[in-house]
Design a protein around this motif. Structure first.
Motif, PDB file in Angstrom:
ATOM      1  N   ARG A 104       0.825  -1.210   0.000  1.00 24.23           N
ATOM      2  CA  ARG A 104       0.000   0.000   0.000  1.00 24.23           C
ATOM      3  C   ARG A 104       0.859   1.259   0.000  1.00 24.23           C
ATOM      4  O   ARG A 104       0.517   2.262  -0.636  1.00 24.23           O
ATOM      5  N   GLY A 105       1.991   1.205   0.696  1.00 22.89           N
ATOM      6  CA  GLY A 105       2.905   2.348   0.672  1.00 22.89           C
ATOM      7  C   GLY A 105       3.472   2.585  -0.719  1.00 22.89           C
ATOM      8  O   GLY A 105       3.579   3.730  -1.177  1.00 22.89           O
ATOM      9  N   ILE A 106       3.829   1.508  -1.406  1.00 23.14           N
ATOM     10  CA  ILE A 106       4.368   1.630  -2.768  1.00 23.14           C
ATOM     11  C   ILE A 106       3.294   2.137  -3.722  1.00 23.14           C
ATOM     12  O   ILE A 106       3.559   2.995  -4.579  1.00 23.14           O
ATOM     13  N   ALA A 107       2.073   1.616  -3.593  1.00 23.11           N
ATOM     14  CA  ALA A 107       0.988   2.037  -4.476  1.00 23.11           C
ATOM     15  C   ALA A 107       0.691   3.520  -4.306  1.00 23.11           C
ATOM     16  O   ALA A 107       0.334   4.207  -5.273  1.00 23.11           O
ATOM     17  N   GLU A 108       0.834   4.017  -3.095  1.00 23.21           N
ATOM     18  CA  GLU A 108       0.520   5.429  -2.830  1.00 23.21           C
ATOM     19  C   GLU A 108       1.677   6.363  -3.151  1.00 23.21           C
ATOM     20  O   GLU A 108       1.476   7.453  -3.678  1.00 23.21           O
ATOM     21  N   HIS A 109       2.911   5.928  -2.832  1.00 22.70           N
ATOM     22  CA  HIS A 109       4.062   6.835  -2.936  1.00 22.70           C
ATOM     23  C   HIS A 109       5.088   6.418  -3.977  1.00 22.70           C
ATOM     24  O   HIS A 109       6.108   7.093  -4.126  1.00 22.70           O
ATOM     25  N   GLY A 110       4.850   5.326  -4.683  1.00 19.66           N
ATOM     26  CA  GLY A 110       5.782   4.903  -5.711  1.00 19.66           C
ATOM     27  C   GLY A 110       6.963   4.131  -5.135  1.00 19.66           C
ATOM     28  O   GLY A 110       6.993   3.764  -3.958  1.00 19.66           O
ATOM     29  N   TYR A 111       7.960   3.911  -5.983  1.00 23.48           N
ATOM     30  CA  TYR A 111       9.090   3.085  -5.582  1.00 23.48           C
ATOM     31  C   TYR A 111      10.000   3.761  -4.558  1.00 23.48           C
ATOM     32  O   TYR A 111      10.883   3.119  -3.993  1.00 23.48           O
ATOM     33  N   ALA A 112       9.793   5.053  -4.318  1.00 19.43           N
ATOM     34  CA  ALA A 112      10.538   5.703  -3.241  1.00 19.43           C
ATOM     35  C   ALA A 112      10.227   5.040  -1.913  1.00 19.43           C
ATOM     36  O   ALA A 112      11.101   4.881  -1.057  1.00 19.43           O
ATOM     37  N   TYR A 113       8.987   4.605  -1.748  1.00 25.97           N
ATOM     38  CA  TYR A 113       8.598   3.942  -0.498  1.00 25.97           C
ATOM     39  C   TYR A 113       9.299   2.592  -0.373  1.00 25.97           C
ATOM     40  O   TYR A 113       9.757   2.220   0.714  1.00 25.97           O
ATOM     41  N   ALA A 114       9.410   1.860  -1.479  1.00 26.97           N
ATOM     42  CA  ALA A 114      10.106   0.575  -1.460  1.00 26.97           C
ATOM     43  C   ALA A 114      11.574   0.775  -1.103  1.00 26.97           C
ATOM     44  O   ALA A 114      12.156  -0.016  -0.350  1.00 26.97           O
ATOM     45  N   ALA A 115      12.178   1.828  -1.640  1.00 22.77           N
ATOM     46  CA  ALA A 115      13.575   2.115  -1.334  1.00 22.77           C
ATOM     47  C   ALA A 115      13.743   2.452   0.139  1.00 22.77           C
ATOM     48  O   ALA A 115      14.692   2.010   0.791  1.00 22.77           O
ATOM     49  N   TRP A 116      12.827   3.235   0.687  1.00 24.02           N
ATOM     50  CA  TRP A 116      12.872   3.604   2.098  1.00 24.02           C
ATOM     51  C   TRP A 116      12.752   2.368   2.983  1.00 24.02           C
ATOM     52  O   TRP A 116      13.519   2.184   3.927  1.00 24.02           O
ATOM     53  N   ALA A 117      11.783   1.510   2.670  1.00 28.32           N
ATOM     54  CA  ALA A 117      11.608   0.286   3.445  1.00 28.32           C
ATOM     55  C   ALA A 117      12.850  -0.588   3.362  1.00 28.32           C
ATOM     56  O   ALA A 117      13.256  -1.217   4.348  1.00 28.32           O
ATOM     57  N   ASP A 118      13.491  -0.620   2.201  1.00 29.72           N
ATOM     58  CA  ASP A 118      14.686  -1.432   2.015  1.00 29.72           C
ATOM     59  C   ASP A 118      15.855  -0.891   2.837  1.00 29.72           C
ATOM     60  O   ASP A 118      16.613  -1.651   3.431  1.00 29.72           O
TER      61      ASP A 118
END
Length: 205
Positions: A104-118
């Motif tokens: 849901r974070g990625i869907a809302e904020h894009g791959y920046a959220y995936a990078a942050w989580a990583d």
């Protein structure tokens, strides 16, 4: 040469994040869930599921997979594939709560959220979404570009104009040095974007 060093703090405004990324299509994270009873008997029985939903909705789809199995004891399942999660790696037995939260974070904020989580190994991803907003400084071509934008927002160049005229040609802000020191200080983390540039995050928020 005079150098002006600046590190981001809570009390000072941050440069505006690069806006061109906002026009990119939003990712649609999905997982492929398979029935293990079928899989262990050489049958591939599963389907792709939209992961950017509440865990209960994902579980309902998984229940449908198990209920439609021809195996009499189809009760266990596993994630066998995933897509559009960016840098985040979905493991076979990740909890639906975590998968849902990240998706849901990625869907809302894009791959920046995936990078942050990583970057934070999922620890920050379990926090309120406000943590992402506080940490995310934007997408830039380089840390130097971020520093230049920050200096522009804070009016550093205009401050140089207040120097006596005979000194102005001899004073420069060493943006590259500021960027290097900022990165080495550990106050920011950067994640390379496979499509170019990088995401920058504050680590001391």
């Amino acid at each position: 040469m005079n150098e002006t060093h600046h590190e981001p703090t809570e009390s000072e405004p941050q440069p505006k994040a690069a806006e061109h990324r906002e026009t990119d299509p939003k990712p649609s994270p999905a997982i492929y869930v398979a029935s293990l009873a079928d899989y262990n008997n050489g049958v591939l029985h599963g389907k792709w599921i939209d992961a950017a939903r509440e865990p209960e909705a994902i579980q309902a789809d998984i229940n449908d997979i198990l209920d439609s199995s021809r195996e009499p004891n189809a009760e266990e399942w596993a994630i066998h594939d995933y897509e559009q999660f960016g840098r985040w790696r979905v493991n076979e037995y990740d909890s639906l709560e975590q998968v849902s939260r990240i998706a849901r974070g990625i869907a809302e904020h894009g791959y920046a959220y995936a990078a942050w989580a990583d970057v934070f190994d999922g620890e920050e991803a379990s926090c309120d979404i406000d943590s992402f907003h506080e940490a995310y400084l934007g997408h830039y071509d380089s840390v130097t570009d971020y520093v230049e934008q920050m200096a522009d927002d804070l009016g550093y160049e205009q401050q140089l104009d207040t120097l006596p005229e005979h000194l102005r040609d001899y004073v420069r802000i060493d943006y590259a040095a500021i960027a290097r020191d900022l990165h080495l200080s550990g106050d920011i983390a950067t994640v390379d974007d496979p499509n170019g540039g990088l995401w920058i995050f504050r680590t001391n928020h």
